[in-house]
Design a protein around this motif. Structure first.
Motif, PDB file in Angstrom:
ATOM      1  N   GLU A 105       0.838  -1.193   0.000  1.00  0.00           N
ATOM      2  CA  GLU A 105       0.000   0.000   0.000  1.00  0.00           C
ATOM      3  C   GLU A 105       0.874   1.244   0.000  1.00  0.00           C
ATOM      4  OE1 GLU A 105      -3.667   2.023   2.516  1.00  0.00           O
ATOM      5  OE2 GLU A 105      -2.673   0.246   3.299  1.00  0.00           O
ATOM      6  N   ARG A 106       0.504   2.197  -0.836  1.00  0.00           N
ATOM      7  CA  ARG A 106       1.117   3.528  -0.801  1.00  0.00           C
ATOM      8  C   ARG A 106       0.112   4.413  -0.083  1.00  0.00           C
ATOM      9  NH1 ARG A 106       2.990   6.517  -6.101  1.00  0.00           N
ATOM     10  NH2 ARG A 106       4.924   5.432  -5.744  1.00  0.00           N
ATOM     11  N   LYS A 107       0.481   4.858   1.121  1.00  0.00           N
ATOM     12  CA  LYS A 107      -0.439   5.620   1.960  1.00  0.00           C
ATOM     13  C   LYS A 107      -0.382   7.096   1.633  1.00  0.00           C
ATOM     14  CE  LYS A 107      -0.247   2.204   5.556  1.00  0.00           C
ATOM     15  NZ  LYS A 107       0.242   1.825   6.852  1.00  0.00           N
ATOM     16  N   TYR A 108      -1.553   7.727   1.706  1.00  0.00           N
ATOM     17  CA  TYR A 108      -1.663   9.150   1.443  1.00  0.00           C
ATOM     18  C   TYR A 108      -1.229   9.906   2.682  1.00  0.00           C
ATOM     19  CZ  TYR A 108      -3.617  13.658   0.177  1.00  0.00           C
ATOM     20  OH  TYR A 108      -3.774  14.984  -0.116  1.00  0.00           O
ATOM     21  N   THR A 109      -0.244  10.773   2.528  1.00  0.00           N
ATOM     22  CA  THR A 109       0.211  11.587   3.656  1.00  0.00           C
ATOM     23  C   THR A 109       0.352  13.021   3.191  1.00  0.00           C
ATOM     24  OG1 THR A 109       2.512  11.133   3.139  1.00  0.00           O
ATOM     25  CG2 THR A 109       1.489   9.706   4.773  1.00  0.00           C
ATOM     26  N   ARG A 110      -0.131  13.917   4.013  1.00  0.00           N
ATOM     27  CA  ARG A 110       0.047  15.340   3.747  1.00  0.00           C
ATOM     28  C   ARG A 110       0.527  15.951   5.045  1.00  0.00           C
ATOM     29  NH1 ARG A 110      -4.186  18.872   0.656  1.00  0.00           N
ATOM     30  NH2 ARG A 110      -3.391  17.597  -1.010  1.00  0.00           N
ATOM     31  N   GLU A 111       1.560  16.788   4.962  1.00  0.00           N
ATOM     32  CA  GLU A 111       2.173  17.334   6.166  1.00  0.00           C
ATOM     33  C   GLU A 111       1.216  18.210   6.961  1.00  0.00           C
ATOM     34  OE1 GLU A 111       5.923  19.078   5.152  1.00  0.00           O
ATOM     35  OE2 GLU A 111       6.518  17.313   4.009  1.00  0.00           O
ATOM     36  N   THR A 112       0.510  19.111   6.320  1.00  0.00           N
ATOM     37  CA  THR A 112      -0.462  19.943   7.035  1.00  0.00           C
ATOM     38  C   THR A 112      -1.773  19.934   6.273  1.00  0.00           C
ATOM     39  OG1 THR A 112       0.131  21.977   5.876  1.00  0.00           O
ATOM     40  CG2 THR A 112       1.360  21.480   7.892  1.00  0.00           C
ATOM     41  N   LYS A 113      -2.847  20.019   6.998  1.00  0.00           N
ATOM     42  CA  LYS A 113      -4.165  20.007   6.365  1.00  0.00           C
ATOM     43  C   LYS A 113      -4.526  21.391   5.819  1.00  0.00           C
ATOM     44  CE  LYS A 113      -5.638  16.162   8.995  1.00  0.00           C
ATOM     45  NZ  LYS A 113      -6.128  15.040   8.364  1.00  0.00           N
ATOM     46  N   GLN A 114      -3.715  22.390   6.115  1.00  0.00           N
ATOM     47  CA  GLN A 114      -3.984  23.756   5.686  1.00  0.00           C
ATOM     48  C   GLN A 114      -3.617  23.980   4.218  1.00  0.00           C
ATOM     49  OE1 GLN A 114      -4.714  26.357   8.213  1.00  0.00           O
ATOM     50  NE2 GLN A 114      -5.177  24.707   9.603  1.00  0.00           N
ATOM     51  N   GLN A 115      -2.832  23.070   3.651  1.00  0.00           N
ATOM     52  CA  GLN A 115      -2.381  23.239   2.273  1.00  0.00           C
ATOM     53  C   GLN A 115      -3.477  22.828   1.295  1.00  0.00           C
ATOM     54  OE1 GLN A 115       1.005  20.684   2.209  1.00  0.00           O
ATOM     55  NE2 GLN A 115       2.398  22.246   2.956  1.00  0.00           N
ATOM     56  N   GLU A 116      -3.603  23.607   0.244  1.00  0.00           N
ATOM     57  CA  GLU A 116      -4.543  23.249  -0.821  1.00  0.00           C
ATOM     58  C   GLU A 116      -3.719  22.805  -2.025  1.00  0.00           C
ATOM     59  OE1 GLU A 116      -7.612  25.439  -3.787  1.00  0.00           O
ATOM     60  OE2 GLU A 116      -7.646  26.084  -1.703  1.00  0.00           O
ATOM     61  N   ALA A 117      -3.976  21.624  -2.491  1.00  0.00           N
ATOM     62  CA  ALA A 117      -3.203  21.081  -3.610  1.00  0.00           C
ATOM     63  C   ALA A 117      -3.584  21.770  -4.910  1.00  0.00           C
ATOM     64  CB  ALA A 117      -3.438  19.588  -3.730  1.00  0.00           C
ATOM     65  N   LEU A 118      -2.584  22.136  -5.682  1.00  0.00           N
ATOM     66  CA  LEU A 118      -2.810  22.696  -7.010  1.00  0.00           C
ATOM     67  C   LEU A 118      -2.820  21.593  -8.052  1.00  0.00           C
ATOM     68  CD1 LEU A 118      -0.530  25.838  -6.743  1.00  0.00           C
ATOM     69  CD2 LEU A 118      -3.008  25.708  -6.481  1.00  0.00           C
ATOM     70  N   HIS A 119      -1.976  20.585  -7.849  1.00  0.00           N
ATOM     71  CA  HIS A 119      -1.922  19.422  -8.732  1.00  0.00           C
ATOM     72  C   HIS A 119      -1.715  18.194  -7.871  1.00  0.00           C
ATOM     73  CE1 HIS A 119      -1.553  21.882 -12.322  1.00  0.00           C
ATOM     74  NE2 HIS A 119      -0.642  22.587 -11.685  1.00  0.00           N
ATOM     75  N   GLU A 120      -2.479  17.164  -8.120  1.00  0.00           N
ATOM     76  CA  GLU A 120      -2.301  15.882  -7.438  1.00  0.00           C
ATOM     77  C   GLU A 120      -2.327  14.788  -8.482  1.00  0.00           C
ATOM     78  OE1 GLU A 120      -5.317  15.557  -4.400  1.00  0.00           O
ATOM     79  OE2 GLU A 120      -3.895  16.239  -2.892  1.00  0.00           O
ATOM     80  N   GLU A 121      -1.150  14.266  -8.804  1.00  0.00           N
ATOM     81  CA  GLU A 121      -1.044  13.251  -9.848  1.00  0.00           C
ATOM     82  C   GLU A 121      -0.515  11.924  -9.333  1.00  0.00           C
ATOM     83  OE1 GLU A 121       1.154  14.957 -13.075  1.00  0.00           O
ATOM     84  OE2 GLU A 121      -0.348  16.496 -13.426  1.00  0.00           O
TER      85      GLU A 121
ATOM     86  N   SER B  52      -0.632   8.449  -7.373  1.00  0.00           N
ATOM     87  CA  SER B  52      -1.691   7.498  -7.058  1.00  0.00           C
ATOM     88  C   SER B  52      -1.394   6.876  -5.701  1.00  0.00           C
ATOM     89  CB  SER B  52      -1.749   6.395  -8.111  1.00  0.00           C
ATOM     90  OG  SER B  52      -2.039   6.947  -9.365  1.00  0.00           O
ATOM     91  N   TYR B  53      -2.443   6.668  -4.922  1.00  0.00           N
ATOM     92  CA  TYR B  53      -2.303   6.089  -3.600  1.00  0.00           C
ATOM     93  C   TYR B  53      -3.266   4.925  -3.464  1.00  0.00           C
ATOM     94  CZ  TYR B  53       0.066  10.474  -2.631  1.00  0.00           C
ATOM     95  OH  TYR B  53       0.926  11.530  -2.680  1.00  0.00           O
ATOM     96  N   GLY B  54      -3.002   4.098  -2.482  1.00  0.00           N
ATOM     97  CA  GLY B  54      -3.914   3.008  -2.188  1.00  0.00           C
ATOM     98  C   GLY B  54      -3.217   1.671  -2.191  1.00  0.00           C
ATOM     99  N   LYS B  55      -4.011   0.641  -2.036  1.00  0.00           N
ATOM    100  CA  LYS B  55      -3.486  -0.722  -2.015  1.00  0.00           C
ATOM    101  C   LYS B  55      -3.227  -1.196  -3.433  1.00  0.00           C
ATOM    102  CE  LYS B  55      -5.761  -1.887   2.249  1.00  0.00           C
ATOM    103  NZ  LYS B  55      -6.571  -2.818   2.998  1.00  0.00           N
ATOM    104  N   PHE B  56      -2.251  -2.067  -3.566  1.00  0.00           N
ATOM    105  CA  PHE B  56      -1.959  -2.655  -4.867  1.00  0.00           C
ATOM    106  C   PHE B  56      -1.654  -4.129  -4.686  1.00  0.00           C
ATOM    107  CE2 PHE B  56       2.192  -1.462  -3.251  1.00  0.00           C
ATOM    108  CZ  PHE B  56       2.985  -2.547  -3.572  1.00  0.00           C
ATOM    109  N   GLU B  57      -1.844  -4.856  -5.779  1.00  0.00           N
ATOM    110  CA  GLU B  57      -1.492  -6.272  -5.810  1.00  0.00           C
ATOM    111  C   GLU B  57      -1.190  -6.646  -7.246  1.00  0.00           C
ATOM    112  OE1 GLU B  57      -3.278  -9.790  -3.485  1.00  0.00           O
ATOM    113  OE2 GLU B  57      -4.317  -9.799  -5.425  1.00  0.00           O
ATOM    114  N   ARG B  58      -0.016  -7.217  -7.452  1.00  0.00           N
ATOM    115  CA  ARG B  58       0.365  -7.705  -8.773  1.00  0.00           C
ATOM    116  C   ARG B  58       0.583  -9.204  -8.658  1.00  0.00           C
ATOM    117  NH1 ARG B  58       1.849  -3.821 -12.696  1.00  0.00           N
ATOM    118  NH2 ARG B  58       1.380  -5.626 -13.988  1.00  0.00           N
ATOM    119  N   VAL B  59      -0.038  -9.970  -9.537  1.00  0.00           N
ATOM    120  CA  VAL B  59       0.109 -11.422  -9.559  1.00  0.00           C
ATOM    121  C   VAL B  59       0.736 -11.787 -10.898  1.00  0.00           C
ATOM    122  CG1 VAL B  59      -1.053 -13.645  -9.410  1.00  0.00           C
ATOM    123  CG2 VAL B  59      -1.903 -11.707  -8.067  1.00  0.00           C
TER     124      VAL B  59
END
Length: 165
Positions: free
Chosen positions: A90-106, A108-115
């Protein structure tokens, strides 16, 4: 003979089309409704890491490389069952402060599985995994009998057919 001349704005139109297509596609991926409205994040967008696997004929080894930048090795699980190699994490979503507004978010986060299906002849009990610079490399020896070999074609006497006159 007539000469073929391109209209000057032809390439501009082509690039404008490409930019518009990219904008529409990016809006679909980020779930951005339209215009300058805020980006609606997809909370568990599945992350699918790229994989490269091959059999090195010179060293007689199976090699599988998985690109996992930003993921700690302890967050990745590797399992072998039968002839299937499973890589999960899993690649976990982390942001240092909640006060920041993202201008670009490219990213990808979440769980993955490759077989991946292992090729015939891989020694399952000798699989090794190393994690270096964000790349997971899984290797295993391959039995020589499972490697492709060249078969020589023997020349025989040509077949001649008699033709009745």
């Amino acid at each position: 003979m007539t000469e073929l001349l391109f209209r000057e704005p032809f390439f501009e139109d082509l690039f404008d089309f490409r930019r518009e297509f990219d904008r529409i596609f990016n809006r679909m991926l980020t779930l951005k409704p339209s215009g300058n409205e805020g980006v609606a994040r997809w909370p568990m967008f599945n992350f699918l890491p790229p994989v490269e696997s091959y059999v090195d004929k010179e060293t007689k080894r199976y090699v599988c490389k998985v690109s996992l930048p930003g993921i700690e090795p302890k967050e990745v699980q590797i399992q072998v069952q039968g002839n299937l190699l499973t890589i999960a994490g899993e690649r976990k979503y982390t942001r240092e402060t909640k006060q920041q507004e993202a201008l670009h978010e490219e990213f990808s986060y979440g769980k993955f599985e490759r077989v991946l299906e292992l090729p015939e002849g891989v020694s399952m009990d000798k699989i090794n995994a190393e994690f270096t610079n964000g790349v997971l490399e899984i290797t295993a020896p391959v039995a020589a009998i499972a490697l492709p070999r060249k078969i020589e074609i023997k020349a025989t006497t040509p077949y001649t057919r008699q033709v009745a006159a």
